[in-house]
Design a protein around this motif. Structure first.
Motif, PDB file in Angstrom:
ATOM      1  N   ILE A  23       1.188  -0.994   0.232  1.00  0.00           N
ATOM      2  CA  ILE A  23       0.049  -0.253  -0.038  1.00  0.00           C
ATOM      3  C   ILE A  23       0.653   0.787   0.142  1.00  0.00           C
ATOM      4  N   ARG A  24       1.845   1.552   0.658  1.00  0.00           N
ATOM      5  CA  ARG A  24       2.591   2.249   0.990  1.00  0.00           C
ATOM      6  C   ARG A  24       3.588   2.571  -0.588  1.00  0.00           C
ATOM      7  N   LEU A  25       4.257   1.725  -0.727  1.00  0.00           N
ATOM      8  CA  LEU A  25       4.565   2.015  -2.275  1.00  0.00           C
ATOM      9  C   LEU A  25       3.532   2.103  -3.418  1.00  0.00           C
ATOM     10  N   VAL A  26       2.330   1.881  -3.345  1.00  0.00           N
ATOM     11  CA  VAL A  26       1.649   1.755  -4.700  1.00  0.00           C
ATOM     12  C   VAL A  26       1.619   3.658  -4.564  1.00  0.00           C
ATOM     13  N   THR A  27       1.173   3.677  -3.035  1.00  0.00           N
ATOM     14  CA  THR A  27       0.201   4.825  -2.950  1.00  0.00           C
ATOM     15  C   THR A  27       1.637   6.065  -3.863  1.00  0.00           C
ATOM     16  N   GLU A  28       2.619   5.424  -2.808  1.00  0.00           N
ATOM     17  CA  GLU A  28       3.850   6.617  -2.820  1.00  0.00           C
ATOM     18  C   GLU A  28       4.156   7.233  -4.229  1.00  0.00           C
ATOM     19  N   ILE A  29       3.997   6.028  -4.908  1.00  0.00           N
ATOM     20  CA  ILE A  29       4.147   5.955  -6.651  1.00  0.00           C
ATOM     21  C   ILE A  29       3.059   7.581  -7.486  1.00  0.00           C
ATOM     22  N   ASP A  30       1.949   7.066  -7.017  1.00  0.00           N
ATOM     23  CA  ASP A  30       0.976   7.513  -7.173  1.00  0.00           C
ATOM     24  C   ASP A  30       1.464   8.725  -6.226  1.00  0.00           C
ATOM     25  N   ASP A  31       1.118   9.142  -5.198  1.00  0.00           N
ATOM     26  CA  ASP A  31       1.089  10.783  -5.131  1.00  0.00           C
ATOM     27  C   ASP A  31       2.044  11.638  -5.418  1.00  0.00           C
ATOM     28  N   ASN A  32       3.172  11.079  -5.616  1.00  0.00           N
ATOM     29  CA  ASN A  32       4.113  11.887  -5.955  1.00  0.00           C
ATOM     30  C   ASN A  32       5.310  11.459  -7.157  1.00  0.00           C
ATOM     31  N   GLY A  33       4.788  10.729  -8.056  1.00  0.00           N
ATOM     32  CA  GLY A  33       5.338   9.911  -9.520  1.00  0.00           C
ATOM     33  C   GLY A  33       6.340   8.654  -9.290  1.00  0.00           C
ATOM     34  N   ALA A  34       7.291   8.553 -10.001  1.00  0.00           N
ATOM     35  CA  ALA A  34       9.063   7.250 -10.208  1.00  0.00           C
ATOM     36  C   ALA A  34       8.916   7.992  -8.673  1.00  0.00           C
ATOM     37  N   ILE A  35      10.580   6.343  -8.323  1.00  0.00           N
ATOM     38  CA  ILE A  35      10.556   6.786  -7.337  1.00  0.00           C
ATOM     39  C   ILE A  35      11.429   5.938  -7.837  1.00  0.00           C
ATOM     40  N   PRO A  36      13.147   6.371  -7.828  1.00  0.00           N
ATOM     41  CA  PRO A  36      14.669   5.789  -8.500  1.00  0.00           C
ATOM     42  C   PRO A  36      14.791   5.343  -7.386  1.00  0.00           C
ATOM     43  N   PRO A  37      14.582   3.321  -8.098  1.00  0.00           N
ATOM     44  CA  PRO A  37      15.320   2.309  -6.699  1.00  0.00           C
ATOM     45  C   PRO A  37      16.131   2.686  -5.769  1.00  0.00           C
ATOM     46  N   ARG A  38      17.464   3.638  -6.329  1.00  0.00           N
ATOM     47  CA  ARG A  38      18.209   3.668  -5.429  1.00  0.00           C
ATOM     48  C   ARG A  38      17.678   5.008  -4.628  1.00  0.00           C
ATOM     49  N   ARG A  39      16.755   5.643  -4.245  1.00  0.00           N
ATOM     50  CA  ARG A  39      16.469   6.183  -3.100  1.00  0.00           C
ATOM     51  C   ARG A  39      14.756   5.874  -2.472  1.00  0.00           C
ATOM     52  N   LEU A  40      14.335   4.274  -2.867  1.00  0.00           N
ATOM     53  CA  LEU A  40      13.945   3.746  -2.309  1.00  0.00           C
ATOM     54  C   LEU A  40      13.693   3.943  -0.436  1.00  0.00           C
TER      55      LEU A  40
END
Length: 167
Positions: A23-40
């Protein structure tokens, strides 16, 4: 509206979809856009390395996220639809102050999924879990419909893996 899911498939789907880290991963990307893997880890510091790896592996395996060259982890159309469904569930839960007037977003999603689960199996497709009796059940019709449609389009989420041979 009935569904073709067994009680075991419903339990599996609910456990997967109600995972706090997913839930956290999906909603974070939905709210703020793509996340570089190293910044996860920096983006979701409340999740352990294991939780982040598990959430991203699960999300990729079910077609919810993909790695976009140059931008990082982004939602697929399926992932974006899941994020919309999460938002609809959370709105209903906030409106009805469940499971508590103030609580974490993922806890609200878990609560709504737990309420909807009994109505999703082939054995009890027309039953909604008992709620407060204030007409809240009618408000669950939209989240339930969204969930049924999403699961019908993504049956792999409900599929229970067959256990391998025991050595």
């Amino acid at each position: 509206m009935s569904t073709p899911f067994t009680p075991a498939e419903v339990r599996h789907a609910v456990e997967l979809l109600a995972s706090r880290s997913l839930i956290r991963l999906v909603t974070e990307i939905d709210d703020n856009g793509a996340i570089p893997p190293r910044r996860l880890a920096g983006t979701l510091p409340d999740l352990s390395t294991h939780q982040l790896r598990s959430a991203s592996d699960t999300a990729r395996a079910h077609g919810l996220i993909r790695i976009a060259p140059g931008s990082g982890l982004e939602l697929t159309d399926t992932g974006a639809e899941l994020a919309d469904m999460y938002d609809a569930m959370a709105r209903w839960a906030r409106r009805h102050a469940v499971p508590a007037p103030v609580c974490e977003f993922s806890r609200r999603i878990r609560h709504v999924l737990d309420l909807l689960a009994p109505s999703l199996s082939t054995e009890r497709a027309d039953a909604l879990s008992p709620l407060t009796g204030d007409g809240a059940e009618a408000g669950l019709a939209r989240p339930r419909t969204l969930l049924i449609q999403w699961l019908a389009a993504n049956p792999q989420v409900a599929r229970v893996s067959e256990p391998g041979p025991v050595a």
